[in-house]
Structure formats: structure tokens, C-alpha cells
Design a protein around this motif. Structure first.
Motif, PDB file in Angstrom:
ATOM      1  N   UNK A   1      25.631  33.608  46.031  1.00 46.66           N
ATOM      2  CA  UNK A   1      26.045  32.287  45.566  1.00 46.66           C
ATOM      3  C   UNK A   1      25.624  31.217  46.568  1.00 46.66           C
ATOM      4  N   UNK A   2      25.757  31.515  47.861  1.00 49.12           N
ATOM      5  CA  UNK A   2      25.323  30.551  48.880  1.00 49.12           C
ATOM      6  C   UNK A   2      23.805  30.331  48.809  1.00 49.12           C
ATOM      7  N   UNK A   3      23.065  31.343  48.397  1.00 46.47           N
ATOM      8  CA  UNK A   3      21.612  31.230  48.289  1.00 46.47           C
ATOM      9  C   UNK A   3      21.201  30.484  47.032  1.00 46.47           C
ATOM     10  N   UNK A   4      21.860  30.786  45.915  1.00 44.34           N
ATOM     11  CA  UNK A   4      21.416  30.270  44.614  1.00 44.34           C
ATOM     12  C   UNK A   4      21.954  28.876  44.294  1.00 44.34           C
ATOM     13  N   UNK A   5      23.244  28.648  44.527  1.00 43.38           N
ATOM     14  CA  UNK A   5      23.865  27.391  44.085  1.00 43.38           C
ATOM     15  C   UNK A   5      23.210  26.156  44.709  1.00 43.38           C
ATOM     16  N   UNK A   6      22.902  26.135  46.009  1.00 43.58           N
ATOM     17  CA  UNK A   6      22.248  24.939  46.556  1.00 43.58           C
ATOM     18  C   UNK A   6      20.917  24.620  45.881  1.00 43.58           C
ATOM     19  N   UNK A   7      20.280  25.633  45.284  1.00 40.29           N
ATOM     20  CA  UNK A   7      19.015  25.400  44.599  1.00 40.29           C
ATOM     21  C   UNK A   7      19.192  25.038  43.128  1.00 40.29           C
ATOM     22  N   UNK A   8      20.403  25.172  42.621  1.00 43.48           N
ATOM     23  CA  UNK A   8      20.663  24.865  41.219  1.00 43.48           C
ATOM     24  C   UNK A   8      21.381  23.539  41.025  1.00 43.48           C
ATOM     25  N   UNK A   9      22.130  23.108  42.039  1.00 45.73           N
ATOM     26  CA  UNK A   9      22.827  21.832  41.926  1.00 45.73           C
ATOM     27  C   UNK A   9      21.833  20.677  41.945  1.00 45.73           C
ATOM     28  N   UNK A  10      22.067  19.623  41.174  1.00 47.32           N
ATOM     29  CA  UNK A  10      21.142  18.475  41.183  1.00 47.32           C
ATOM     30  C   UNK A  10      21.116  17.802  42.546  1.00 47.32           C
ATOM     31  N   UNK A  11      19.937  17.362  42.949  1.00 44.69           N
ATOM     32  CA  UNK A  11      19.753  16.691  44.231  1.00 44.69           C
ATOM     33  C   UNK A  11      19.156  15.309  44.011  1.00 44.69           C
TER      34      UNK A  11
END
Length: 317
Positions: free
Chosen positions: A18-28
Motif C-alpha cells: 500500500x505504501x508503494x502503490x497508493x502514492x502513485x495512484x493518488x492525484x498529484x
């Protein structure tokens, strides 16, 4: 020096994935970028994406495998650097800027010549500005290897390396286990498509018929990466390109951020204190995944820590 990282993971992001995937899925929220093309001595090119103009030190961001300035971590770093008054710029490895490069070769974890070329160009162009670099994953491995090779002659003032696969052979083995095989499937698939596309445009020293059967990093690196970049085979590539053996040669202030639960490698690849030069500060967190480091408030500790290190080593704007 090896110490524990002052990082507390978000309670709602347990475990490495989750720490790996979520930062890449949340809008930036990104920033407007300006592209510059650098012609290389061998006839190829590199693309730089410059962040908003700032008067502070220049910081080059080196992306990870199949990354670019569009990667969430790169976009986030460039935005945070701009907010802090730093002039950020993403250096794309060959073939990663959205346009195929001109030569059969592309990039590898041991790539140092292109980093040296860009750093030299920036140092010549901006002699009065401090110069730093942030390398992420594969880009971090290449950065550390280059710094170890260059020693005191490195033309930059400070560096940060994040989630580095210090031992490429061990990292490749880790990617063949458990859920990490999903990351491997995705990344190797992208690499194979890029090579197949290139085979249709130019002669390549690669057996195109074997590409569909290269389903892990080790087989792909043996059949493609090694021969394209001057290595005898995959073992020669992993041995020579790994950054771990170069760490004692680093002479500029360097921060390395890592986690013990990185799903791209095992804790055994993390260097011990005795393997580090006096210029290195290695901060290891128990959790945080691969290029994750989202803290308890859902904020990106990674970006804040990078800016704090830059302020301590090269100052602000």
C-alpha cells in the motif's frame, strides 16, 4: 553513518505494498515544465524537463525504471523543490521522455556517462549556482555508482538517493517472489514493448522472437540489457552495475533513504555502516515501501526530508 529514519507511516497504509502503490495512484498537482534537448557526443540525445524558474540551487532529479517527469514521485519532487525556491530539472534517461532515442542502446542501472555529461553541462552553464541531484530507485543506483567513481571530482555539491537496489542480483531475485511478481510483470512488460518497437525501426542486436518469453528481470537483462550496454551477460551486468561496492568512494554529502520492507528488494541489500564513506548518511525506516514514505497525516515525508537535506547542505534560495 547508518541511522533510523524519523518516519512514521500512515496507519491506514499498512505493509509494503500500500505504501508503494497508493502514492502513485493518488492525484498529484504538477507544475508547468519546459523541455530542453541536449545533443550527445555519440549522436543520441537526452531530454531535460525544467521546473518553474527559481533563483536557488539547481537540483537534478533522476527517475527510476521506465519513469519520467510524469511519474508521480518526480512531479511531486519538482513541485516541492519549486515551492522551496530550488530550480528543479528532471533528466530523462535515453528513451524515457516520450520519444525513442536514436541508438540501439538505451539506459541501465549502471549508467553514469550521461549523468556526468548533464552535470558537467550544468556546472559549466551555471558556475555560480550550487548543484544537487536526487536519484530514485534505478536512478539512485546510477547516481551512487557515479559518485563513487568520481570521488572528489564529482561536479555536484550534494546528493540524495531513494529506495536504491544496491545489489541488483538480489533485487532481481526478490522480484520473483510473492506480490512483487506483479511489479516485475508490469515493468518487464513495458521494457519488452519498448524494445519490440525499436526493433521495428532500426537493426538491434536482440532476438525479437525471444522477447515474449522474457518474463523476469534476470532473463530480460541477460538477453537485452547486458548486450546493449557492453556487459558480457546478466551476472557481469549485475556485478559491475550495482552501487553497493562504490559507496566508500563517495566524497560529497549524500543522503540515502531506504526502508526495510521495500518489496523491490530484501533487507539484506541494505549496506552496513562499515560500507559507507564518511560523506554518507543512510536513514533506514522499518516501513514505507518502495518510494513511498507517506506519513500518518497522509503527507509525503519523502519530499519534506529531501528539502530539509538540501537546506542543510546547499542552503535555500
Amino acid at each position: 553513518m547508518r541511522v533510523g529514519a524519523d518516519f512514521r507511516p500512515a496507519w491506514w497504509l499498512p505493509g509494503p505494498h500500500l505504501q508503494t502503490l497508493i502514492p502513485n495512484l493518488l492525484p498529484r498537482r504538477g507544475v508547468r515544465l519546459r523541455r530542453e534537448r541536449l545533443e550527445l557526443p555519440d549522436g543520441d540525445f537526452l531530454d531535460l524537463d525544467w521546473g518553474p524558474p527559481r533563483r536557488g540551487p539547481v537540483v537534478v532529479v533522476l527517475h527510476g525504471l521506465e519513469g519520467s517527469s510524469r511519474s508521480p514521485y518526480a512531479a511531486g519532487l519538482i513541485r516541492r523543490l519549486a515551492m522551496a525556491g530550488y530550480q528543479g530539472v528532471v533528466m530523462h534517461f535515453r528513451g524515457c521522455s516520450g520519444e525513442p532515442n536514436r541508438l540501439p542502446r538505451a539506459y541501465s542501472a549502471g549508467e553514469t556517462a550521461d549523468i556526468a555529461f548533464v552535470a558537467g553541462q550544468l556546472r559549466t552553464r551555471l558556475p555560480d549556482r550550487s548543484l544537487g541531484a536526487i536519484g530514485v530507485s534505478l536512478g539512485g543506483n546510477a547516481l551512487l555508482r557515479w559518485l563513487g567513481e568520481a570521488g572528489e571530482a564529482a561536479p555536484i555539491d550534494t546528493a540524495i538517493a531513494i529506495s536504491v537496489p544496491f545489489d541488483l542480483s538480489q533485487a532481481a531475485l526478490r522480484m520473483e517472489r510473492g506480490f512483487s511478481r506483479v511489479y516485475q510483470w508490469y515493468l518487464v512488460g513495458r521494457l519488452k514493448r519498448a524494445v519490440a518497437s525499436k526493433c521495428g525501426r532500426m537493426p538491434m542486436p536482440v532476438d525479437r522472437e525471444k522477447l515474449p518469453h522474457l518474463n523476469d528481470f534476470r532473463s530480460f537483462d541477460d538477453a537485452v540489457t547486458a548486450p546493449l550496454h557492453g556487459y558480457r551477460n546478466v551476472d557481469d551486468y549485475y556485478t559491475r552495475a550495482s552501487s553497493r561496492q562504490w559507496l566508500r568512494g563517495i566524497r560529497i554529502p549524500t543522503l540515502i533513504l531506504h526502508t526495510e520492507n521495500d518489496p523491490f528488494m530484501t533487507p539484506g541489500v541494505i549496506p552496513e555502516a562499515g560500507e559507507l564513506s564518511d560523506a554518507i548518511r543512510l536513514e533506514v525506516a522499518a516501513e514505507g515501501g518502495h518510494v513511498g514514505f507517506m506519513d500518518s497525516l497522509g503527507r509525503r515525508w519523502l519530499e519534506r526530508r529531501c528539502v530539509a537535506w538540501l537546506e542543510d547542505t546547499v542552503g535555500g534560495s
